[in-house]
Design an enzyme around this catalytic site. Structure first.
Site, mmCIF file in Angstrom:
data_model
loop_
_atom_site.group_PDB
_atom_site.id
_atom_site.type_symbol
_atom_site.label_atom_id
_atom_site.label_comp_id
_atom_site.label_asym_id
_atom_site.label_seq_id
_atom_site.Cartn_x
_atom_site.Cartn_y
_atom_site.Cartn_z
ATOM 1 N N HIS A 115 -24.684 42.272 -2.068
ATOM 2 C CA HIS A 115 -25.116 40.914 -1.745
ATOM 3 C C HIS A 115 -26.309 40.644 -2.666
ATOM 4 O O HIS A 115 -27.077 41.563 -2.965
ATOM 5 C CB HIS A 115 -25.641 40.782 -0.321
ATOM 6 C CG HIS A 115 -24.701 41.171 0.774
ATOM 7 N ND1 HIS A 115 -24.541 42.454 1.197
ATOM 8 C CD2 HIS A 115 -23.904 40.416 1.572
ATOM 9 C CE1 HIS A 115 -23.675 42.493 2.182
ATOM 10 N NE2 HIS A 115 -23.260 41.273 2.432
ATOM 11 N N ASP B 130 -29.455 42.231 -1.529
ATOM 12 C CA ASP B 130 -29.534 43.707 -1.512
ATOM 13 C C ASP B 130 -30.218 44.211 -2.768
ATOM 14 O O ASP B 130 -30.966 45.177 -2.737
ATOM 15 C CB ASP B 130 -28.145 44.379 -1.539
ATOM 16 C CG ASP B 130 -27.243 43.984 -0.411
ATOM 17 O OD1 ASP B 130 -27.762 43.620 0.652
ATOM 18 O OD2 ASP B 130 -26.011 44.060 -0.602
HETATM 19 C C1 XLS Z 1 -20.246 42.712 7.919
HETATM 20 C C2 XLS Z 1 -19.475 42.691 6.689
HETATM 21 C C3 XLS Z 1 -20.290 42.629 5.410
HETATM 22 C C4 XLS Z 1 -19.434 42.160 4.280
HETATM 23 C C5 XLS Z 1 -20.167 41.625 3.103
HETATM 24 O O1 XLS Z 1 -19.744 43.053 8.970
HETATM 25 O O2 XLS Z 1 -18.609 43.792 6.665
HETATM 26 O O3 XLS Z 1 -20.890 43.846 5.163
HETATM 27 O O4 XLS Z 1 -18.588 43.182 3.846
HETATM 28 O O5 XLS Z 1 -20.904 40.506 3.408
#
Ligand code: XLS
Ligand code: NI
Ligand code: NI
Length: 442
Positions: A104, A107
């Site tokens: 993201h 991140d």
């Molecule tokens: C949350 C999601 C997230 C997505 C990316 O539950 O799995 O981690 O994979 O935004």
């Protein structure tokens, strides 16, 4: 580029040592260089590391702050820390032999006080990522935007009742698409974040769904405008953080995309734990997406049978993964997708080495499942059973039903004059389960 200092000095590049190895820091099933059908296992499986869990996860839970402390998380300013953290991440990607990673926006770079400052931070870290990708050969499987952590998004992003928040989210995704393109990202993911609701006492469901669709259309338009060629993926999830997430499961997602004329532009990123939260198996979700040619990528993890939330554990359940793999291989694979370990260490797993054990276990389980699934498909026993089970539709009146030549009147006449009562046939589930177990356990 100057040789960076090692962040995992005691850990070697993980080697494949085969099933008889007793080395806990070796692969027993995953040999990245093994060639299968003219392609390496690494190219078949396209493993990816999730930046948010592996490098931003701290083990925090609602009862206490993080337990996991990494030595590289020290320094004066947040952007410099982000770069050193990224050096550690790329060392990890290489040592664990993962060809891809995912992130993201927030991140990899810290959010600033304004959108302009956040974008500046992102640009600085993306330039660093670009160098590291070039130096290591590790590639970006997908990028995405975090539209759920900041308090501005507490009531959603694209589905926020305030148009100002919609606009902010649009600006953020515009930038996330640009940096994903800059880093050669092969896909771009839309997980719903807080796109859902808690109570209808304050919510206009129809308007929120219209807004979500509008947002996705804007993303499609902008990708076209900048020439972004990556595949767009929807990642369904039924609940958490909101009680009712709009992208409940794959079937709901397909209906949503078709309703709003978006189906040509999206496939699905299927997460194991989201499937089970929706009351489905992992394989079911894969099969539903594949049935419509919309299988895109996998977020590889597992839930806990006794807990009803997204525990994001590493999946070592070879039976579950084998079933999933048979569906994926039958569908022709994942294309530009891959297996992204959207999975985190348990709160007490605080050693850097635990990060290796976790991913080794996940990769080995998938590699084993891949091999077993290939044997199952090559033998064709289940396929033959299924084909035979539906054989009555291959000719005669069954064929007429499938091709639209039969109608209620013609079928009634057939039953009354010729067919009479059908003869029930066993589904043979227990027999088939034993056949499956023989593949798994010899
Ligand atoms: C949350 C999601 C997230 C997505 C990316 O539950 O799995 O981690 O994979 O935004
Ligand atoms: Ni996910
Ligand atoms: Ni998840």
């Amino acid at each position: 580029m100057k040789k960076a200092k090692a962040h995992f000095p005691s850990i070697p590049v993980i080697a494949y040592e085969g099933v008889n190895s007793t080395n806990a820091l070796a692969f027993r099933h995953y040999n990245p260089d093994e060639v299968v059908d003219g392609k390496t296992l690494s190219a078949h499986l396209r493993f990816s590391i999730a930046y948010w869990h592996a490098f931003r996860g701290t083990g925090a839970d609602p009862f206490g702050p993080g337990t996991i402390q990494r030595p590289w998380e020290a320094g004066k300013d947040a952007v410099s820390i982000a770069k050193v953290r990224m050096d550690a991440a790329f060392e990890f990607f290489q040592k664990i032999r993962a060809p891809f990673y995912c992130f993201h926006d927030r991140d990899i770079a810290p959010e600033g006080k304004t959108l302009a400052e956040s974008n500046k931070h992102l640009d600085a870290v993306v330039a660093h990522a670009k160098q590291l990708q070039k130096a290591t050969g590790v590639k970006l499987l997908w990028g995405t935007a975090n539209l759920f952590s900041n308090r501005r998004y507490m009531c959603g992003a694209a589905t926020n009742p305030d148009a100002h928040v919609f606009a902010y989210a649009a600006a953020q995704v515009k930038k996330a698409l640009e940096v994903t393109q800059e880093l050669g990202g092969e896909n771009y993911v839309f997980w719903g974040g807080r796109e859902g609701y808690e109570t209808l006492l304050n919510t206009n469901l129809k308007r929120e769904q219209d807004h979500l669709a509008r947002f996705l259309h804007l993303a499609v338009d902008y990708a076209k405008e900048i020439g972004f060629k990556g595949q767009f993926l929807i990642e369904p999830k039924p609940k958490e953080p909101t009680k009712h997430q709009y992208d409940f499961d794959v079937a709901t997602g397909i209906a949503f995309l078709r309703t709003y004329g978006l189906e040509k532009h999206f496939k699905f990123n299927i997460e194991t734990n989201h499937a089970t939260l929706a009351g489905h198996t992992f394989q079911h979700e894969i099969e539903v997406a594949a049935s419509q040619g919309m299988l895109g990528s996998i977020d590889a993890n597992a839930g806990d049978e006794l807990l009803g939330w997204d525990t994001d554990q590493f999946n070592t359940n070879v039976k579950e993964l084998t079933l999933a793999m048979t569906s994926i291989l039958r569908a022709g694979g994942l294309g530009t997708g891959g297996f992204n370990f959207d999975a985190k260490l348990r709160r007490p797993s605080i050693d850097p080495e635990d990060l290796f054990h976790a991913h080794i276990g996940g990769m080995d389980a998938y590699a084993l499942a891949f091999k077993v699934a290939r044997r199952i498909l090559a033998d064709g026993k289940f396929a033959a059973f299924v084909a035979d089970r539906y054989a009555s539709y291959d000719s005669g009146f069954g064929r007429d039903i499938e091709t639209g030549k039969a109608n209620f009147k013609s079928l009634e006449k057939l039953v009354l004059t010729k067919l009479g009562e059908p003869t029930p046939r066993s589904g043979k589930q227990e027999f088939l389960e034993n056949v499956l177990n023989a593949y798994l356990h010899g």
